[in-house]
Scaffold this motif. Structure first.
Motif, PDB file in Angstrom:
ATOM      1  N   ILE A 112     -56.219 -10.313   7.545  1.00  0.00           N
ATOM      2  CA  ILE A 112     -56.216 -11.379   6.533  1.00  0.00           C
ATOM      3  C   ILE A 112     -54.951 -12.223   6.645  1.00  0.00           C
ATOM      4  O   ILE A 112     -55.006 -13.460   6.583  1.00  0.00           O
ATOM      5  CB  ILE A 112     -56.325 -10.763   5.122  1.00  0.00           C
ATOM      6  CG1 ILE A 112     -57.715 -10.147   4.924  1.00  0.00           C
ATOM      7  CG2 ILE A 112     -56.056 -11.812   4.048  1.00  0.00           C
ATOM      8  CD1 ILE A 112     -57.838  -9.296   3.681  1.00  0.00           C
ATOM      9  N   ASN A 113     -53.809 -11.569   6.838  1.00  0.00           N
ATOM     10  CA  ASN A 113     -52.541 -12.301   6.935  1.00  0.00           C
ATOM     11  C   ASN A 113     -52.476 -13.185   8.175  1.00  0.00           C
ATOM     12  O   ASN A 113     -51.923 -14.285   8.140  1.00  0.00           O
ATOM     13  CB  ASN A 113     -51.369 -11.315   6.960  1.00  0.00           C
ATOM     14  CG  ASN A 113     -51.097 -10.701   5.605  1.00  0.00           C
ATOM     15  OD1 ASN A 113     -51.398 -11.294   4.570  1.00  0.00           O
ATOM     16  ND2 ASN A 113     -50.542  -9.500   5.598  1.00  0.00           N
ATOM     17  N   VAL A 114     -53.051 -12.713   9.271  1.00  0.00           N
ATOM     18  CA  VAL A 114     -52.966 -13.444  10.545  1.00  0.00           C
ATOM     19  C   VAL A 114     -54.040 -14.526  10.645  1.00  0.00           C
ATOM     20  O   VAL A 114     -53.759 -15.667  11.033  1.00  0.00           O
ATOM     21  CB  VAL A 114     -53.065 -12.468  11.733  1.00  0.00           C
ATOM     22  CG1 VAL A 114     -53.133 -13.240  13.056  1.00  0.00           C
ATOM     23  CG2 VAL A 114     -51.885 -11.508  11.740  1.00  0.00           C
ATOM     24  N   PHE A 115     -55.287 -14.192  10.298  1.00  0.00           N
ATOM     25  CA  PHE A 115     -56.410 -15.102  10.524  1.00  0.00           C
ATOM     26  C   PHE A 115     -56.929 -15.771   9.249  1.00  0.00           C
ATOM     27  O   PHE A 115     -57.614 -16.789   9.322  1.00  0.00           O
ATOM     28  CB  PHE A 115     -57.557 -14.362  11.209  1.00  0.00           C
ATOM     29  CG  PHE A 115     -57.206 -13.815  12.558  1.00  0.00           C
ATOM     30  CD1 PHE A 115     -57.151 -14.640  13.673  1.00  0.00           C
ATOM     31  CD2 PHE A 115     -56.909 -12.469  12.714  1.00  0.00           C
ATOM     32  CE1 PHE A 115     -56.824 -14.139  14.925  1.00  0.00           C
ATOM     33  CE2 PHE A 115     -56.580 -11.958  13.960  1.00  0.00           C
ATOM     34  CZ  PHE A 115     -56.523 -12.784  15.067  1.00  0.00           C
ATOM     35  N   GLY A 116     -56.637 -15.166   8.084  1.00  0.00           N
ATOM     36  CA  GLY A 116     -57.121 -15.729   6.831  1.00  0.00           C
ATOM     37  C   GLY A 116     -58.191 -14.858   6.197  1.00  0.00           C
ATOM     38  O   GLY A 116     -58.923 -14.140   6.878  1.00  0.00           O
TER      39      GLY A 116
END
Length: 270
Positions: free
Chosen positions: A236-240
């Motif tokens: 979630i933090n890297v790709f959304g």
């Protein structure tokens, strides 16, 4: 301990020929509690405060302890020679990996569905988890006998494909209604993954190691759910946030490929 022990207990009572049924009904109870617990927790929190959720959990666990303490212990009677724990773990690992990959979808729902709904400004996130659990129970209730009819690996393959479709639909859903449909399909698909692969895994160990084989196998779903937070949180933090269930679906597809390999290996051995 709570996850594996009641299943082994049920297997001892029902007999090895009913392993799939014993596993299925245990999980029906587990996910039935989840389906009830999600909205009940929301009600308790809103009307009485967060601390009353803890009180309810404590009382429920205490009632379970009192009930089980009143029952007569059940012991196995197999005389076959036991094999070392690490050898049992090695035997069940391929099946456990598939289970763990399938569990990432459930972990994504249980841990992040509220944040996922909030990201899209949708309502009724708890309902999504309840729908997942309800279809999980329905799948177990209606189709658990198919494991004995079609074989564990065949059922596992169908279930993993179904779960992947549900997770892809969750990823593509433009509104909460289609998200609910995706959750329902994912819950139906996930419903028989544990018993279908579990039956195959337990068969590989001697009867005296059935309990340890099941415990080793169940360990992978615990590891999966434990890894869900940091692993999917990183995604979630890297790709959304919107790519959460795409990642889950891809992991289930990897599980599908492993099951196909296990099926080919079993066919070659025959």
């Amino acid at each position: 301990m709570i996850g594996a022990s009641p299943i082994n207990w049920a297997m001892l009572v029902a007999g090895n020929e009913h392993t799939a049924t014993a596993i299925s009904y245990n999980e029906i109870a587990c996910y039935g509690a989840l389906a009830i617990g999600a909205p009940l927790g929301v009600i308790l929190s809103k009307n009485l405060g967060m601390e009353h959720i803890a009180i309810a959990i404590f009382i429920t666990a205490l009632l379970g302890l009192v009930y089980t303490s009143s029952l007569k212990p059940v012991y196995g009677n197999s005389t076959s020679e036991q094999i070392p724990f690490l050898k049992v773990l090695k035997l069940v690992t391929p099946f456990g990996i598939c289970l763990g990959l399938a569990g990432l979808g459930f972990g994504g729902l249980s841990n992040f569905i509220t944040l996922y709904y909030d990201y899209f400004n949708w309502n009724n996130a708890a309902l999504c988890l309840s729908v997942f659990s309800s279809l999980f129970i329905l799948g177990r209730r209606l189709f658990s006998n198919q494991i004995n009819v079609k074989g564990g690996l065949n059922v596992a393959l169908i279930c993993l494909i179904t779960e992947a479709i549900g997770l892809f639909l969750l990823f593509l859903a433009p509104n909460e209604s289609l998200a609910l449909i995706g959750a329902a399909i994912a819950g139906l698909g996930f419903s028989l993954v544990f018993p279908a692969l579990g039956v195959e895994a337990v068969k590989l160990a001697p009867a005296t190691n059935a309990g340890s084989a099941l415990a080793c196998y169940a360990l992978f779903i615990d590891l999966s759910l434990g890894a869900t937070g940091p692993l999917e949180g990183t995604v979630i933090n890297v790709f959304g946030m919107k790519y959460l269930f795409l990642f889950c679906a891809i992991m289930v597809v990897v599980g599908i490929l492993i099951v196909i390999r296990l099926m080919n290996k079993k066919q070659t051995a025959i």
